[in-house]
Write an enzyme that holds these catalytic residues in place. Sequence first.
Site, PDB file in Angstrom:
ATOM      1  N   HIS A 140       0.844  -1.198   0.000  1.00  0.00           N
ATOM      2  CA  HIS A 140       0.000   0.000   0.000  1.00  0.00           C
ATOM      3  C   HIS A 140       0.883   1.253   0.000  1.00  0.00           C
ATOM      4  O   HIS A 140       1.572   1.538   0.978  1.00  0.00           O
ATOM      5  CB  HIS A 140      -0.910  -0.045   1.243  1.00  0.00           C
ATOM      6  CG  HIS A 140      -1.912   1.050   1.323  1.00  0.00           C
ATOM      7  ND1 HIS A 140      -2.473   1.462   2.506  1.00  0.00           N
ATOM      8  CD2 HIS A 140      -2.461   1.839   0.364  1.00  0.00           C
ATOM      9  CE1 HIS A 140      -3.322   2.444   2.270  1.00  0.00           C
ATOM     10  NE2 HIS A 140      -3.324   2.706   0.983  1.00  0.00           N
ATOM     11  N   GLU A 152       2.942   0.439   3.310  1.00  0.00           N
ATOM     12  CA  GLU A 152       2.323  -0.424   4.324  1.00  0.00           C
ATOM     13  C   GLU A 152       2.275  -1.821   3.691  1.00  0.00           C
ATOM     14  O   GLU A 152       1.657  -1.999   2.637  1.00  0.00           O
ATOM     15  CB  GLU A 152       0.905   0.122   4.600  1.00  0.00           C
ATOM     16  CG  GLU A 152       0.288  -0.277   5.902  1.00  0.00           C
ATOM     17  CD  GLU A 152      -1.103   0.374   6.097  1.00  0.00           C
ATOM     18  OE1 GLU A 152      -1.796   0.712   5.109  1.00  0.00           O
ATOM     19  OE2 GLU A 152      -1.506   0.529   7.258  1.00  0.00           O
ATOM     20  N   ASN A 190      -5.556   3.612   7.039  1.00  0.00           N
ATOM     21  CA  ASN A 190      -6.919   4.101   6.839  1.00  0.00           C
ATOM     22  C   ASN A 190      -7.836   3.829   8.027  1.00  0.00           C
ATOM     23  O   ASN A 190      -8.823   4.542   8.218  1.00  0.00           O
ATOM     24  CB  ASN A 190      -7.498   3.545   5.542  1.00  0.00           C
ATOM     25  CG  ASN A 190      -6.912   4.290   4.348  1.00  0.00           C
ATOM     26  OD1 ASN A 190      -6.793   5.514   4.387  1.00  0.00           O
ATOM     27  ND2 ASN A 190      -6.516   3.566   3.323  1.00  0.00           N
TER      28      ASN A 190
HETATM   29  N1  3HC Z   1       5.164  13.939  -7.638  1.00  0.00           N
HETATM   30  C1  3HC Z   1       6.453  14.187  -7.322  1.00  0.00           C
HETATM   31  N2  3HC Z   1       6.819  15.119  -6.419  1.00  0.00           N
HETATM   32  C2  3HC Z   1       5.842  15.859  -5.847  1.00  0.00           C
HETATM   33  C3  3HC Z   1       4.485  15.663  -6.141  1.00  0.00           C
HETATM   34  C4  3HC Z   1       4.162  14.654  -7.086  1.00  0.00           C
HETATM   35  N3  3HC Z   1       2.889  14.378  -7.414  1.00  0.00           N
HETATM   36  N4  3HC Z   1       3.760  16.534  -5.403  1.00  0.00           N
HETATM   37  C5  3HC Z   1       4.623  17.247  -4.661  1.00  0.00           C
HETATM   38  N5  3HC Z   1       5.890  16.837  -4.923  1.00  0.00           N
HETATM   39  C6  3HC Z   1       7.110  17.261  -4.243  1.00  0.00           C
HETATM   40  C7  3HC Z   1       7.543  18.652  -4.556  1.00  0.00           C
HETATM   41  O1  3HC Z   1       8.414  18.713  -5.665  1.00  0.00           O
HETATM   42  C8  3HC Z   1       8.270  19.050  -3.262  1.00  0.00           C
HETATM   43  O2  3HC Z   1       9.597  18.499  -3.227  1.00  0.00           O
HETATM   44  P1  3HC Z   1      10.736  19.105  -2.241  1.00  0.00           P
HETATM   45  O3  3HC Z   1      10.279  18.820  -0.836  1.00  0.00           O
HETATM   46  O4  3HC Z   1      11.959  18.343  -2.625  1.00  0.00           O
HETATM   47  O5  3HC Z   1      10.794  20.565  -2.526  1.00  0.00           O
HETATM   48  C9  3HC Z   1       7.488  18.335  -2.176  1.00  0.00           C
HETATM   49  O6  3HC Z   1       6.812  17.268  -2.835  1.00  0.00           O
HETATM   50  C10 3HC Z   1       6.520  19.275  -1.528  1.00  0.00           C
HETATM   51  O7  3HC Z   1       5.688  19.804  -2.552  1.00  0.00           O
HETATM   52  P2  3HC Z   1       5.194  21.300  -2.612  1.00  0.00           P
HETATM   53  O8  3HC Z   1       6.179  22.205  -1.965  1.00  0.00           O
HETATM   54  O9  3HC Z   1       4.729  21.611  -4.001  1.00  0.00           O
HETATM   55  O10 3HC Z   1       3.853  21.252  -1.807  1.00  0.00           O
HETATM   56  P3  3HC Z   1       3.631  20.999  -0.291  1.00  0.00           P
HETATM   57  O11 3HC Z   1       4.759  21.388   0.541  1.00  0.00           O
HETATM   58  O12 3HC Z   1       2.292  21.582  -0.075  1.00  0.00           O
HETATM   59  O13 3HC Z   1       3.535  19.399  -0.206  1.00  0.00           O
HETATM   60  C11 3HC Z   1       2.391  17.361  -0.240  1.00  0.00           C
HETATM   61  C12 3HC Z   1       2.620  18.673  -0.944  1.00  0.00           C
HETATM   62  C13 3HC Z   1       3.665  16.509  -0.299  1.00  0.00           C
HETATM   63  C14 3HC Z   1       1.277  16.657  -0.990  1.00  0.00           C
HETATM   64  C15 3HC Z   1       2.020  17.661   1.273  1.00  0.00           C
HETATM   65  O14 3HC Z   1       0.976  18.588   1.335  1.00  0.00           O
HETATM   66  C16 3HC Z   1       1.634  16.429   2.040  1.00  0.00           C
HETATM   67  O15 3HC Z   1       2.471  15.665   2.490  1.00  0.00           O
HETATM   68  N6  3HC Z   1       0.302  16.222   2.215  1.00  0.00           N
HETATM   69  C17 3HC Z   1      -0.232  15.063   2.904  1.00  0.00           C
HETATM   70  C18 3HC Z   1      -0.304  13.942   1.936  1.00  0.00           C
HETATM   71  C19 3HC Z   1      -0.859  12.701   2.555  1.00  0.00           C
HETATM   72  O16 3HC Z   1      -1.275  12.659   3.707  1.00  0.00           O
HETATM   73  N7  3HC Z   1      -0.899  11.666   1.756  1.00  0.00           N
HETATM   74  C20 3HC Z   1      -1.458  10.408   2.167  1.00  0.00           C
HETATM   75  C21 3HC Z   1      -2.840  10.314   1.656  1.00  0.00           C
HETATM   76  S1  3HC Z   1      -3.610   8.839   2.185  1.00  0.00           S
HETATM   77  C22 3HC Z   1      -3.231   7.734   1.010  1.00  0.00           C
HETATM   78  O17 3HC Z   1      -2.602   8.001   0.022  1.00  0.00           O
HETATM   79  C23 3HC Z   1      -3.707   6.343   1.284  1.00  0.00           C
HETATM   80  C24 3HC Z   1      -4.927   5.960   0.497  1.00  0.00           C
HETATM   81  O18 3HC Z   1      -5.213   4.634   0.800  1.00  0.00           O
HETATM   82  C25 3HC Z   1      -6.135   6.808   0.773  1.00  0.00           C
END
Ligand code: 3HC
Length: 282
Positions: A140, A152, A190
């Site tokens: 996961h 996971e 989750n």
């Molecule tokens: N692909 C590659 N790199 C990406 C990316 C993508 N789609 N999106 C963001 N990045 C990178 C950026 O380049 C940046 O890199 P750096 O740290 O080296 O500078 C870093 O991630 C941070 O991006 P930003 O500065 O543009 O934006 P933020 O600081 O707002 O971070 C985020 C964005 C990483 C999405 C952050 O908001 C975050 O961690 N959010 C929480 C995400 C989360 O909880 N995810 C889990 C969801 S649950 C899940 O997936 C499970 C499922 O079963 C539901």
Amino acid sequence: MEIRKVGVIGAGTMGNGIAHVFARSGFSVVLCDVERRFLDRALETITKNLEREVQKNKITIDDKASALQRIEPVTERARVAECDFIVEAATEKFEIKTEIFRDLDRVARPEVILASNTSSISITRLAGLTGRPEKVIGMHFFNPVPVMKLVEVIRGLATSQETFTTVCELAVKLEKTAVEVNDAPGFVSNRVLMPLINEAIYAVMEGVATSEAIDEVFKLGMAHPMGPLTLADFIGLDVCRDIMRVMHEGLGDPKYRPCPLLLKMVDAGWLGRKSGRGFYKY
Ligand code: 3HC
């Protein structure tokens, strides 16, 4: 057997991220989806995200080009017969996964591990659809896959130690950290995250606070990178609903009942970021 070629079933948000990280780590990837347009969209996203990594000096332009060359988009699922390892990242519906797992079991070589990126469906149940339950496991990933460090790893009842070890070693090659979890609805991620999101939606529905206020509480008070409602929009409200339903059904406890406002929003087609509207407008 050395794993060189990896099959990824489903080119949506999670599938394209999984293809991205395998290709970036030197694996050949067969990326499979039912329609060419889904594959085109996935390759566009992967190109954009690899470019982001070039801009941040995480990889070189050559790394980007070779990663893209290693991904082969296909619409015929039979092509994964060439693969040494397969990850399924299709829609989170048991009927869809049933068809896929039965087919993969028929197509893939007998020694090949079939992993699922399911966010909540029982690995034991998926394994039971195949003639190789010891080779079925949960792998996961988290969105955005190229960024989030966690994998996971979920053991089904029959998953062998060898399968578990292979998947943990693969996670290391992808520069991820594997955390071992047993098979239970929602696993750990989750099981804990979705009730938080669901409760935040109840708070909106009951007028306790606005979406913005709730998100500020979690960003500033608990140092979450995104508040629960922004995160719900990011994950997709339909996905949140489906996960709550799996936990409600599987654990039988009313505390997992999906919030009526969540159900209503999904019915309205307000699915979050991907549809342009959720708790926020995009
Ligand atoms: N692909 C590659 N790199 C990406 C990316 C993508 N789609 N999106 C963001 N990045 C990178 C950026 O380049 C940046 O890199 P750096 O740290 O080296 O500078 C870093 O991630 C941070 O991006 P930003 O500065 O543009 O934006 P933020 O600081 O707002 O971070 C985020 C964005 C990483 C999405 C952050 O908001 C975050 O961690 N959010 C929480 C995400 C989360 O909880 N995810 C889990 C969801 S649950 C899940 O997936 C499970 C499922 O079963 C539901």
